[in-house]
Design an enzyme around this catalytic site. Sequence first.
Site, PDB file in Angstrom:
ATOM      1  N   ASN A 288       4.392  35.311  -4.987  1.00 36.13           N
ATOM      2  CA  ASN A 288       3.502  35.205  -3.835  1.00 36.13           C
ATOM      3  C   ASN A 288       4.066  34.409  -2.666  1.00 36.13           C
ATOM      4  O   ASN A 288       3.861  34.762  -1.504  1.00 36.13           O
ATOM      5  CB  ASN A 288       2.171  34.573  -4.263  1.00 36.13           C
ATOM      6  CG  ASN A 288       1.435  35.386  -5.309  1.00 36.13           C
ATOM      7  OD1 ASN A 288       1.657  36.586  -5.444  1.00 36.13           O
ATOM      8  ND2 ASN A 288       0.555  34.733  -6.063  1.00 36.13           N
TER       9      ASN A 288
ATOM     10  N   ARG B 124      -1.830  44.955  -1.035  1.00 34.38           N
ATOM     11  CA  ARG B 124      -0.986  44.146  -1.922  1.00 34.38           C
ATOM     12  C   ARG B 124      -1.696  42.849  -2.324  1.00 34.38           C
ATOM     13  O   ARG B 124      -1.591  42.401  -3.476  1.00 34.38           O
ATOM     14  CB  ARG B 124       0.331  43.827  -1.204  1.00 34.38           C
ATOM     15  CG  ARG B 124       1.353  43.122  -2.071  1.00 34.38           C
ATOM     16  CD  ARG B 124       2.748  43.249  -1.477  1.00 34.38           C
ATOM     17  NE  ARG B 124       3.734  42.601  -2.317  1.00 34.38           N
ATOM     18  CZ  ARG B 124       4.234  41.385  -2.084  1.00 34.38           C
ATOM     19  NH1 ARG B 124       3.840  40.710  -1.018  1.00 34.38           N
ATOM     20  NH2 ARG B 124       5.133  40.861  -2.885  1.00 34.38           N
TER      21      ARG B 124
END
Length: 335
Positions: free
Chosen positions: A96, A64
């Site tokens: 994020n 990821r």
Amino acid sequence: MKLLVIFIVHAICIPCFSFDVPGKDLPLTLDYYKSTCPTVFDVVKKEMECMVKEDPRNAAILIRLHFHDCFVQGCDGSVLLDETETFQGEKKASPNINSLKGYKIVDRIKNIIESECPVVVSCADLLTISARDATMLVGGPYWDVPVGRKDSKTAGYEFATSNIPTPEEGLISIISKFHNQGLSVEDMVALSGAHTIGKAQCRNFRSRIYGDFHLTSALNPVSETYLASLREICPASSGEGGSNVTAMDNVTPDLFDNSIYHTLMRGEGLLNSDQEMYTSMFGIQTRRIVSKYGGSGGFNFFEQFSKSMVKMGNILNSESFVDGEVRRSCRFVNT
């Protein structure tokens, strides 16, 4: 012990795919570090073996992290840069913050490489190699990784906010974001298959399990039991349990296989963005691809995932080859 057995078995029978680097003008080669740092692939593999055996979720975390790097300015290590008083990084962007992890794993690998080959191997390359090894170590395919990327001296906070697909996003919007990166619908469905490992936070699937989960799973009694367990983990109130996590693949959560597509065909996808690939009214093409990847023992999925990971890894930041560098620390530009 059971987990270690799984690793050993799949290390023996993992399909291996090798692809030419698309585009002759790309400044990436398979032997870029052959003379300058010949041990780099061995070091990364050894460290990733330790990290994945310690916690299988580390595999999903590294994949990821690589994905989020490549979708912002290209695969240039920009996602790894820390924010300072004079520099705005990508780590605090909405897709994020409180979500991406794995920075310390990259730091650990970088420190070892720096001791052997100072200022030779870019953080962008280390992240790309780590994502490949992470996939392989939990049962996924192996592929050759072209290397030679440079690290960016800049970051793209705004692009991180706008370019990266979100868990609740609609199918058409997600297809558009992949298209903007030069990735096809086939690439999108294949790369989404990485959700066969890893976990999601309650805040990212709450609307799904209190929304159309019933509709997509057709009130199947088994699905109802699964839904009840999800609601125990994730309360309806937005103020409760937002960081609680559960596996995106509830059948083989620590194994990289094609189980995630079977989940979508049952209507039990945890994330709206995944389930839309099979049940959206706009998903005629994606529905066919999901069904294809759900069959053939996973071979079609593995083959395309390998191709798509190479293709994504070749999204480059052209400016980094002019003004970039090889960072000594992945968290800061060189001084």
